[in-house]
Write an enzyme that holds these catalytic residues in place. Structure first.
Site, PDB file in Angstrom:
ATOM      1  N   CYS A 159     -24.229 -22.891 -25.314  1.00 47.71           N
ATOM      2  CA  CYS A 159     -25.127 -24.047 -25.401  1.00 47.71           C
ATOM      3  C   CYS A 159     -26.381 -23.832 -24.559  1.00 47.71           C
ATOM      4  O   CYS A 159     -26.308 -23.762 -23.332  1.00 47.71           O
ATOM      5  CB  CYS A 159     -24.352 -25.281 -24.933  1.00 47.71           C
ATOM      6  SG  CYS A 159     -25.350 -26.732 -24.603  1.00 47.71           S
ATOM      7  N   CYS A 201     -27.122 -26.596 -22.066  1.00 47.35           N
ATOM      8  CA  CYS A 201     -26.152 -26.497 -20.964  1.00 47.35           C
ATOM      9  C   CYS A 201     -26.624 -25.477 -19.938  1.00 47.35           C
ATOM     10  O   CYS A 201     -26.526 -25.707 -18.735  1.00 47.35           O
ATOM     11  CB  CYS A 201     -24.778 -26.072 -21.479  1.00 47.35           C
ATOM     12  SG  CYS A 201     -24.009 -27.227 -22.629  1.00 47.35           S
TER      13      CYS A 201
END
Length: 120
Positions: free
Chosen positions: A30, A33
């Site tokens: 991600c 993230c």
């Protein structure tokens, strides 16, 4: 205090054994993230946040926990105070927004909020 990786097995003990716990649900693949990770890590190291647990849960390694927590997007930040989930939101945050959430969590009176909610 640096961030701590936790698993499904450690989650319940972590959120019930500490006054304030921030949980970052994330994944290695991600992009947002990876952008939020250093911001979260920096917040965990600030002296004024001593005593707050900054946990990280890899959703790919802990799919059962992610499902139980209703995680539908990453990153998702969950805040637990006095064993009660008081905030959960998907999306990476800017440092100042995270700092604001930390301040709000510190000031929140969970018992009063529960009582107010029960009266509504």
């Amino acid at each position: 205090m640096a961030t701590t990786q936790i698993t499904s097995a450690e989650f319940e003990k972590t959120i019930t054994g500490n006054e304030i716990v921030f949980v970052d649900f994330w994944a290695t693949w991600c992009g947002p993230c990876r952008a939020f990770g250093p911001i979260y890590e920096e917040a965990s190291d600030k002296p004024e946040n001593k005593g707050i647990v900054f946990a990280k849960v890899d959703i790919d390694q802990n799919q059962d926990l992610a499902a139980a927590a209703g995680i539908q997007a990453v990153p998702t930040l969950m805040i637990v105070k006095d064993g009660t989930v008081v905030f959960q939101q998907a999306g990476a945050l800017r440092a100042e927004d995270l700092d604001d959430l930390i301040d709000q969590a510190k000031k929140l009176d969970v018992a009063a909020a529960k009582a107010e909610s029960a009266q509504a």
